[in-house]
Enzyme design. Sequence first.
Site, PDB file in Angstrom:
ATOM      1  N   LYS A 115       0.822  -1.214   0.000  1.00 11.75           N
ATOM      2  CA  LYS A 115       0.000   0.000   0.000  1.00 11.75           C
ATOM      3  C   LYS A 115       0.852   1.258   0.000  1.00 11.75           C
ATOM      4  O   LYS A 115       0.442   2.266  -0.561  1.00 11.75           O
ATOM      5  CB  LYS A 115      -0.964   0.004   1.193  1.00 11.75           C
ATOM      6  CG  LYS A 115      -2.121  -0.970   1.007  1.00 11.75           C
ATOM      7  CD  LYS A 115      -3.317  -0.590   1.866  1.00 11.75           C
ATOM      8  CE  LYS A 115      -4.469  -1.559   1.617  1.00 11.75           C
ATOM      9  NZ  LYS A 115      -5.636  -1.306   2.473  1.00 11.75           N
ATOM     10  N   LYS A 197      -3.151 -11.938  -7.339  1.00 11.84           N
ATOM     11  CA  LYS A 197      -4.449 -12.024  -6.668  1.00 11.84           C
ATOM     12  C   LYS A 197      -5.486 -11.095  -7.307  1.00 11.84           C
ATOM     13  O   LYS A 197      -5.141 -10.006  -7.741  1.00 11.84           O
ATOM     14  CB  LYS A 197      -4.250 -11.610  -5.195  1.00 11.84           C
ATOM     15  CG  LYS A 197      -5.377 -11.999  -4.286  1.00 11.84           C
ATOM     16  CD  LYS A 197      -5.249 -11.307  -2.936  1.00 11.84           C
ATOM     17  CE  LYS A 197      -6.297 -10.234  -2.822  1.00 11.84           C
ATOM     18  NZ  LYS A 197      -6.465  -9.549  -1.588  1.00 11.84           N
ATOM     19  N   LYS A 200      -9.686  -5.798  -5.522  1.00 12.65           N
ATOM     20  CA  LYS A 200     -10.798  -4.894  -5.834  1.00 12.65           C
ATOM     21  C   LYS A 200     -10.321  -3.544  -6.338  1.00 12.65           C
ATOM     22  O   LYS A 200     -11.069  -2.807  -6.938  1.00 12.65           O
ATOM     23  CB  LYS A 200     -11.745  -4.766  -4.638  1.00 12.65           C
ATOM     24  CG  LYS A 200     -11.173  -4.133  -3.404  1.00 12.65           C
ATOM     25  CD  LYS A 200     -12.216  -4.120  -2.286  1.00 12.65           C
ATOM     26  CE  LYS A 200     -11.573  -3.653  -0.988  1.00 12.65           C
ATOM     27  NZ  LYS A 200     -12.446  -3.803   0.154  1.00 12.65           N
TER      28      LYS A 200
END
Length: 335
Positions: A115, A197, A200
């Site tokens: 992040k 992965k 979203k």
Amino acid sequence: MFKDKKVVFSGVQPSGDLTIGNYLGAIKNFKTFSEEYYCLYCVVNEHAITVRQNPAELRKRTYETLALYMACGLDPEKNTLFVQSHVPAHAELGWILDCYTMFGELSRMTQFKDKSAKNADNINAGLFTYPSLMAADILLYQTEMVPVGVDQKQHLELTRNIAERFNQVYGETFVVPEGYIPQTTAKIMSLSEPTKKMSKSDENENAVVRILDPKDVIIRKFKRAVTDSGSEIRRGEGKDGIMNLMSIYGAFTGKTEEEIEREFEGKGYGDFKMAVGEACADALAPVQAEFARLAADKAYLETVMEKGAEDASRLAARTMSKVRRKLGFVELGRK
Ligand code: TRP
């Protein structure tokens, strides 16, 4: 622990539209615990602000995440469904646990590293201490089991370490929780890069199937899914794309890998992708219909939030009182 039942806790952030990865890897399983455990499912809006959010959007998504929990089969009579910011004890215990979490431990968290790479202009302290707030969410309720996707495994290990450390210093205070990570469906991969992965927040919309995508969109995304140059629907080296589609198909239909290979013997990728799209859209249709009904009823969602916050607060208060006492915080008004 509470109500003579063991506690299950999990949380979903109200940021970004949830994917079939979130659904199959976590939310779909939540309702299976409702009979046997005391279940708390939280909309973790305090976690969401570790990256910049639009306030109107965050508010809307908070309602929607709660509606989605219910649309996925979570009955608010049988589960405590609530919003994190409605129970201030989360933030309070979060701060306390910050003081029992090591800088080095937080520095090793892969989600923090990912992040901060993605939000290079906003590497704030909250993003760094996110895992101790997550530990607070869990430990506040004396949770035994935490159903999550595999990407949360490291945070869960840290939660256990924090609980053990605190218990060692102050004596038994927190239950040390176990993760519940479903084996086969824990990791649904991107449809465009099947070694990555499904996320979203992926910028490539074709890589991600969302729980609320309409049927035609779902079918189109599966049709475009990246596969390999072979032609057989079976497991094998270099067949990450097909294997990902097989696990999605298996998760929605309950079929095993062997059964899927047999079913599609002699058939081509086109047929298979179509079947996966249909199975996914059919399985999601009732969830979508229920979501539409619930999301339109804000007043009802607020009564659910209120009751959830009340129940959660009551349970949280017990742990907090114990924690404050052990720490040496003066408590007023104790009889
Ligand atoms: N970190 C989780 C995620 O990003 C969300 C979360 C916050 C959570 N607190 C939790 C999950 C407590 C399980 C238990 O998906």
